[in-house]
Motif scaffolding. Structure first.
Motif, PDB file in Angstrom:
ATOM      1  N   ARG A   1       0.834  -1.205   0.000  1.00 58.23           N
ATOM      2  CA  ARG A   1       0.000   0.000   0.000  1.00 58.23           C
ATOM      3  C   ARG A   1       0.865   1.250   0.000  1.00 58.23           C
TER       4      ARG A   1
ATOM      5  N   ARG B   1      -5.925   0.337  -1.180  1.00 54.46           N
ATOM      6  CA  ARG B   1      -6.188  -0.766  -0.251  1.00 54.46           C
ATOM      7  C   ARG B   1      -5.622  -2.028  -0.886  1.00 54.46           C
ATOM      8  N   VAL B   2      -4.911  -2.830  -0.103  1.00 53.03           N
ATOM      9  CA  VAL B   2      -4.256  -4.031  -0.618  1.00 53.03           C
ATOM     10  C   VAL B   2      -4.736  -5.237   0.184  1.00 53.03           C
TER      11      VAL B   2
ATOM     12  N   ALA C   1      -5.270  -5.137  -5.407  1.00 49.76           N
ATOM     13  CA  ALA C   1      -5.372  -3.795  -4.823  1.00 49.76           C
ATOM     14  C   ALA C   1      -6.550  -3.032  -5.413  1.00 49.76           C
TER      15      ALA C   1
ATOM     16  N   VAL D   1      -8.078   0.008   5.556  1.00 48.76           N
ATOM     17  CA  VAL D   1      -6.851  -0.187   4.803  1.00 48.76           C
ATOM     18  C   VAL D   1      -5.940  -1.182   5.508  1.00 48.76           C
TER      19      VAL D   1
END
Length: 426
Positions: free
Chosen positions: A343, A356-357, A371, A426
């Motif tokens: 991220r 966001r990963v 992502a 996140v």
């Protein structure tokens, strides 16, 4: 506002030191002293109808010390309401007519001075953590006069941090914004002379994304970030807009209290802060990549080392908080990937406003990195403006990450998602 006033309360204590600080809420200018004192059960779980009702409950507790859990109706579902009633709380919505209570089947004696917080639920369902005004008040040294913006949901740890500052320190004024004002908060802040503001990284990213020019018109001298991992990209973006402001990031939790404060403009904290034993200050440690905090500001019954559930990485002499242990690590074919590190690489791209990963199931590898991003600039007409596409972002990551950590899919969102807590998972 016409709130019913208190009867049969515990004896009132002195007015808090910040009683004459200015409060702006709903466009109206008030002071703590001028707020009405509502009639609250004791113990009470108060669900505030609006920001001003939350402030009246906070003042009532500061003066009378009755046992209080403060929240909003949206954060207390039917299961939590039942849990609170079973625990002996009278649960009620506080509005202009006072409290509309539901009494517990088995009332209990109140615990004087006790304040209860509901955690954000990042590890599952929210749970109750006990505090007092004293353990929530972590800013004790004299402060320069400031007008603070408070964008947080009432009753959260971050909300209490700003509220206790204003209650206990003369010259710490407060401008409170309701949820429906969040998209236009820079205008509200500029109108009322806000020069200090606290928010999550998502809160600041969303504001920069939506209207950076309006944000630049707010005369901020103090900018505070917390509640989520703080990366270098958001610190640099805020420094560019506010070159002379003090930018601070704070690590705090309902369980351990405010534990880390950094003002040097760099993500993370110096590695030599680890295992430093200073009287009256939290002690920070790392065990199995997890941040462990021993703090004088801990919640009730939580003395000693507290395993925070937050994953850390030591890099270039800094201790970086990358995310939650239960969600940050992605196992790709036996190789460990930190979602927070990926991220950070994505948000380091000048055209990425937010990322966001996560991990997704994949054949052979078991999991692969994927992502979601929000781009800082996009042309609604679809014209080519140099905004990166998925392939360009993958190449950006490939130049900076090991092969197994490079996202295999990147989806572009049109807006930065945000929850009532001002976070975005996140």
């Amino acid at each position: 506002m016409t709130v019913a006033t208190s009867r049969h309360l515990t004896p009132a204590g002195p007015e808090p030191a910040g009683a004459d600080n200015r409060l702006v809420v709903g466009g109206a200018a008030l002071t703590w002293r001028s707020l009405p004192t509502p009639t609250l059960p004791d113990p009470a779980a108060v669900l505030a109808r609006s920001a001003v009702h939350a402030l009246t409950a906070a003042r009532q507790h500061a003066v009378h010390g009755t046992e209080l859990l403060l929240s909003t109706a949206s954060r207390v579902d039917a299961v939590m309401r039942t849990e609170l009633l079973t625990a002996g709380f009278t649960v009620g919505v506080l509005d202009d007519d006072g409290v509309h209570p539901s009494a517990p089947a088995r009332p209990r004696a109140a615990e004087p001075g006790r304040l209860w917080l509901l955690t954000s639920g990042s590890t599952g369902r929210p749970k109750r953590v006990g505090h007092t005004l004293d353990t929530l008040t972590t800013v004790r040294a004299d402060q320069p006069e400031r007008t603070w913006l408070c964008p947080y949901a009432p009753g959260t740890y971050a909300w209490w941090q700003v509220v206790t500052l204003s209650l206990t320190q003369p010259g710490q004024h407060l401008v409170v914004v309701e949820p429906d004002e969040l998209d236009d908060w820079p205008t509200v802040a500029a109108t009322h002379g806000v020069d200090a503001a606290s928010g999550t990284p998502t809160f600041w990213r969303r504001t920069l994304y939506r209207d950076a020019e309006a944000l630049a018109r707010v005369p901020l001298r103090q900018i505070t970030l917390g509640g989520e991992p703080v990366d270098q990209a958001i610190l640099d973006q805020l420094r560019e807009v506010f070159p002379t402001a003090r930018i601070s990031w704070i690590y705090a939790s309902s369980e351990a209290g405010a534990s880390i404060v950094v003002h040097d403009g760099r993500a993370g904290f110096p590695v030599d802060w680890l295992d430093r034993d200073t009287p009256g200050r939290p002690t920070l440690s790392v065990r199995d990549d997890e941040l462990v905090v021993t703090s004088p500001y801990h919640g009730a019954g939580l003395a000693g080392p507290i395993r925070t559930g937050d994953r850390v990485q030591v890099l270039d002499g800094r201790v970086l908080i990358t995310g939650r242990l239960d969600s940050d690590e992605i196992n790709v074919g036996g190789s460990k990937v930190s979602a927070g590190v990926v991220r950070g690489v994505l948000t380091g791209h000048p055209a990425v406003a937010w990322a966001r990963v996560t991990g997704r199931r994949a054949p052979v590898l078991g999991r692969m990195v994927v992502a979601e991003v929000v781009l800082a600039a996009a042309d609604p007409s679809g014209a080519d403006t140099g905004v990166p596409d998925e392939a360009a972002l993958v190449r950006w990551c490939a130049d900076r990450l090991p092969e197994h950590a490079v996202p295999r899919r990147i989806r572009v969102l049109t807006d930065i998602p945000v929850k009532e807590t001002l976070k975005s998972d996140v």
